[in-house]
Design an enzyme around this catalytic site. Structure first.
Site, PDB file in Angstrom:
ATOM      1  N   ARG A 116      23.177 -33.581 -56.294  1.00  0.00           N
ATOM      2  CA  ARG A 116      22.979 -34.001 -57.681  1.00  0.00           C
ATOM      3  C   ARG A 116      23.200 -32.786 -58.583  1.00  0.00           C
ATOM      4  O   ARG A 116      23.135 -31.646 -58.136  1.00  0.00           O
ATOM      5  CB  ARG A 116      21.557 -34.518 -57.871  1.00  0.00           C
ATOM      6  CG  ARG A 116      21.240 -35.756 -57.052  1.00  0.00           C
ATOM      7  CD  ARG A 116      19.753 -36.102 -57.140  1.00  0.00           C
ATOM      8  NE  ARG A 116      19.455 -37.322 -56.422  1.00  0.00           N
ATOM      9  CZ  ARG A 116      19.045 -37.367 -55.149  1.00  0.00           C
ATOM     10  NH1 ARG A 116      18.876 -36.256 -54.459  1.00  0.00           N
ATOM     11  NH2 ARG A 116      18.799 -38.532 -54.565  1.00  0.00           N
TER      12      ARG A 116
ATOM     13  N   LYS B 151      15.345 -34.655 -55.616  1.00  0.00           N
ATOM     14  CA  LYS B 151      14.744 -35.799 -56.309  1.00  0.00           C
ATOM     15  C   LYS B 151      13.442 -36.188 -55.623  1.00  0.00           C
ATOM     16  O   LYS B 151      13.368 -36.260 -54.406  1.00  0.00           O
ATOM     17  CB  LYS B 151      15.713 -36.978 -56.310  1.00  0.00           C
ATOM     18  CG  LYS B 151      15.255 -38.126 -57.174  1.00  0.00           C
ATOM     19  CD  LYS B 151      16.324 -39.186 -57.270  1.00  0.00           C
ATOM     20  CE  LYS B 151      15.873 -40.314 -58.191  1.00  0.00           C
ATOM     21  NZ  LYS B 151      16.929 -41.318 -58.333  1.00  0.00           N
TER      22      LYS B 151
ATOM     23  N   HIS C   6      28.074 -36.814 -61.716  1.00  0.00           N
ATOM     24  CA  HIS C   6      27.483 -37.715 -60.720  1.00  0.00           C
ATOM     25  C   HIS C   6      28.555 -38.487 -59.951  1.00  0.00           C
ATOM     26  O   HIS C   6      28.338 -38.904 -58.816  1.00  0.00           O
ATOM     27  CB  HIS C   6      26.492 -38.669 -61.379  1.00  0.00           C
ATOM     28  CG  HIS C   6      25.542 -39.290 -60.419  1.00  0.00           C
ATOM     29  ND1 HIS C   6      24.489 -38.594 -59.859  1.00  0.00           N
ATOM     30  CD2 HIS C   6      25.498 -40.532 -59.883  1.00  0.00           C
ATOM     31  CE1 HIS C   6      23.831 -39.395 -59.024  1.00  0.00           C
ATOM     32  NE2 HIS C   6      24.430 -40.570 -59.027  1.00  0.00           N
TER      33      HIS C   6
ATOM     34  N   ARG D 125      29.214 -37.108 -56.574  1.00  0.00           N
ATOM     35  CA  ARG D 125      28.243 -37.546 -55.568  1.00  0.00           C
ATOM     36  C   ARG D 125      28.641 -38.902 -54.992  1.00  0.00           C
ATOM     37  O   ARG D 125      28.563 -39.126 -53.791  1.00  0.00           O
ATOM     38  CB  ARG D 125      26.861 -37.595 -56.221  1.00  0.00           C
ATOM     39  CG  ARG D 125      25.734 -37.970 -55.315  1.00  0.00           C
ATOM     40  CD  ARG D 125      24.410 -37.759 -56.069  1.00  0.00           C
ATOM     41  NE  ARG D 125      23.334 -38.497 -55.468  1.00  0.00           N
ATOM     42  CZ  ARG D 125      22.674 -38.110 -54.374  1.00  0.00           C
ATOM     43  NH1 ARG D 125      22.999 -36.981 -53.783  1.00  0.00           N
ATOM     44  NH2 ARG D 125      21.703 -38.841 -53.891  1.00  0.00           N
TER      45      ARG D 125
ATOM     46  N   HIS E 274      18.805 -39.995 -50.069  1.00  0.00           N
ATOM     47  CA  HIS E 274      18.249 -41.265 -50.533  1.00  0.00           C
ATOM     48  C   HIS E 274      16.979 -41.563 -49.757  1.00  0.00           C
ATOM     49  O   HIS E 274      16.932 -41.391 -48.544  1.00  0.00           O
ATOM     50  CB  HIS E 274      19.236 -42.410 -50.327  1.00  0.00           C
ATOM     51  CG  HIS E 274      20.452 -42.325 -51.176  1.00  0.00           C
ATOM     52  ND1 HIS E 274      21.687 -42.751 -50.762  1.00  0.00           N
ATOM     53  CD2 HIS E 274      20.634 -41.856 -52.435  1.00  0.00           C
ATOM     54  CE1 HIS E 274      22.566 -42.558 -51.722  1.00  0.00           C
ATOM     55  NE2 HIS E 274      21.949 -42.006 -52.740  1.00  0.00           N
TER      56      HIS E 274
ATOM     57  N   TYR F 151      27.839 -47.352 -51.539  1.00  0.00           N
ATOM     58  CA  TYR F 151      29.059 -46.717 -51.055  1.00  0.00           C
ATOM     59  C   TYR F 151      29.747 -47.550 -49.985  1.00  0.00           C
ATOM     60  O   TYR F 151      30.862 -47.256 -49.591  1.00  0.00           O
ATOM     61  CB  TYR F 151      28.738 -45.324 -50.511  1.00  0.00           C
ATOM     62  CG  TYR F 151      27.923 -44.519 -51.495  1.00  0.00           C
ATOM     63  CD1 TYR F 151      28.469 -44.124 -52.702  1.00  0.00           C
ATOM     64  CD2 TYR F 151      26.600 -44.206 -51.244  1.00  0.00           C
ATOM     65  CE1 TYR F 151      27.726 -43.425 -53.627  1.00  0.00           C
ATOM     66  CE2 TYR F 151      25.846 -43.503 -52.160  1.00  0.00           C
ATOM     67  CZ  TYR F 151      26.412 -43.118 -53.345  1.00  0.00           C
ATOM     68  OH  TYR F 151      25.669 -42.433 -54.258  1.00  0.00           O
TER      69      TYR F 151
END
Length: 152
Positions: free
Chosen positions: A21, A46, A102, A105, A128, A137
């Site tokens: 990120r 995150k 982004h 990513r 994630h 994805y």
């Protein structure tokens, strides 16, 4: 990409291959990078999570080209906004649309799915918390399956 300055190549590859990120790219310090081990550690990603991310050969080469630095020195540094601005400038210079940092990513996640990696692997690589997020994805796989079935 190889004609871009090495610092820009590192920024592009940290996003587009390592899947970091914007805040993870700019927060990465040399002490978090293990070139010999071929990995980096995202500290305080995150949700405050830490994760290990494998590095590509091209990213290792570019990181080595930047030279060695003290552990506390940022690899790219600055702010996420500054990194976005640098990418925007590069896109303008080479005549490609700027889709945002982004988007790199998303490129990383899509490339992993297309290479045949399981969604769990993609989710772990990108940090994630839920494998369902990685399904974003995998949408291309549905189209490929539909095309295959229509042709059978």
């Amino acid at each position: 990409m190889d004609s871009a300055p090495v610092e820009m190549r590192v920024l592009l590859r940290l996003g587009g291959i390592a899947g970091l990120r914007a805040s993870e790219i700019t927060g990465l310090k040399w002490g978090d990078v293990d070139l010999d081990g071929g990995a980096l550690t995202v500290v305080n990603g995150k949700g405050g999570k830490t994760r290990r991310v494998l590095l590509s050969a091209s990213l290792i080469t570019d990181l080595r080209a930047l030279g060695s630095h003290a552990a506390e020195v940022p690899v790219i540094g600055r702010t996420p906004e500054a990194a976005r601005g640098r990418l925007r400038t590069l896109c303008r210079q080479v005549g490609v649309p700027y889709l945002g940092l982004h988007a790199l990513r998303h490129t990383a996640g899509t490339r992993l799915v297309r290479a045949g990696f399981q969604l769990q692997d993609v989710a772990e690589h990108l940090g994630h918390s839920d494998v369902q997020t990685a399904r974003t994805y995998g949408k291309w796989a549905d189209d490929r399956l539909k095309d295959h079935m229509r042709g059978s």
